[in-house]
Motif scaffolding. Sequence first.
Motif, PDB file in Angstrom:
ATOM      1  N   PRO A   1       0.815  -1.212   0.000  1.00 29.58           N
ATOM      2  CA  PRO A   1       0.000   0.000   0.000  1.00 29.58           C
ATOM      3  C   PRO A   1       0.850   1.263   0.000  1.00 29.58           C
ATOM      4  N   ALA A   2       0.322   2.325  -0.583  1.00 27.62           N
ATOM      5  CA  ALA A   2       1.013   3.606  -0.579  1.00 27.62           C
ATOM      6  C   ALA A   2       1.063   4.165   0.837  1.00 27.62           C
ATOM      7  N   ARG A  12       6.109   9.360  -7.460  1.00 26.17           N
ATOM      8  CA  ARG A  12       5.009  10.219  -6.993  1.00 26.17           C
ATOM      9  C   ARG A  12       5.131  10.396  -5.481  1.00 26.17           C
ATOM     10  N   VAL A  13       4.959  11.626  -4.999  1.00 31.09           N
ATOM     11  CA  VAL A  13       4.956  11.887  -3.567  1.00 31.09           C
ATOM     12  C   VAL A  13       3.652  11.355  -2.981  1.00 31.09           C
ATOM     13  N   TYR A  47       7.984   8.920  -1.159  1.00 30.14           N
ATOM     14  CA  TYR A  47       7.619   8.853  -2.565  1.00 30.14           C
ATOM     15  C   TYR A  47       7.584   7.401  -3.004  1.00 30.14           C
ATOM     16  N   GLY A  48       6.683   7.126  -3.959  1.00 33.24           N
ATOM     17  CA  GLY A  48       6.502   5.771  -4.464  1.00 33.24           C
ATOM     18  C   GLY A  48       6.869   5.675  -5.923  1.00 33.24           C
ATOM     19  N   SER A  59      10.836  -1.308  -7.317  1.00 36.04           N
ATOM     20  CA  SER A  59       9.426  -1.133  -6.995  1.00 36.04           C
ATOM     21  C   SER A  59       9.297  -0.985  -5.488  1.00 36.04           C
ATOM     22  N   GLY A  60       8.714   0.119  -5.055  1.00 36.68           N
ATOM     23  CA  GLY A  60       8.557   0.308  -3.626  1.00 36.68           C
ATOM     24  C   GLY A  60       8.482   1.765  -3.236  1.00 36.68           C
ATOM     25  N   GLU A  61       8.870   2.046  -1.995  1.00 37.65           N
ATOM     26  CA  GLU A  61       8.685   3.374  -1.423  1.00 37.65           C
ATOM     27  C   GLU A  61       9.913   3.745  -0.601  1.00 37.65           C
TER      28      GLU A  61
END
Length: 207
Positions: free
Chosen positions: A19-20, A105-106, A120-121, A129-131
């Motif tokens: 999840p973001a 993206r923030v 950011y993601g 892939s990740g955050e």
Amino acid sequence: MPHSRTGRGPSAGALTYGPAGATRPADEPWPSRNTGLRPYARTVVIGRGEADWQAAADAVLRWGVKRRSGFTVSGRDGAGERVVEGAEYQVTAAFGPCVVREPVRVVAIVDTPDRCGFAYGTLPGHPVSGEEVFIVHRSPDGTVALTIRFLDRCRPARVVAPGVPGAAGRAAGVPATLSAHPAARAGSGREVTRRLCGAGMGLDLAH
């Protein structure tokens, strides 16, 4: 405050993970379990007192950690230098003839008197892939620290090696991909934080 998409072009797409917001910039401690991604966190003391805090808080919300580590950060569709939730950016790293482009993206921001930062993601085309989150925070005694957190998994890289065609060009891009991966960057934390707030500060690792 959510970032307005008025006047913006189409998004690069959905985030490549979920999840973001799982790096939880506003939270300490960090509950990093049950995401399906590999967690990593490191905290480094970068200064002390009001002047150090103000410098670090301003820099971190303007992509200071990335920019002062040698990355170029460009806002997409009018996104400004200071981060806004929902804004999209392209982070670019060059390693000799190889270029790694990282669309992001923030997804979360914290901006309080004692804690500032953002997460950011990754978007389609990013080599992982990740955050990732950068947070500066200060304790009651005035100590200022930077915390970096990752949640990630590897993805096929989008690496350009100019003038090298086909499979040879992709092979030439492998070192750049590894250098862009959070695990490969982790060892440079001391240098990153030195640059964030000024070369004159002494740094101590906080475990």
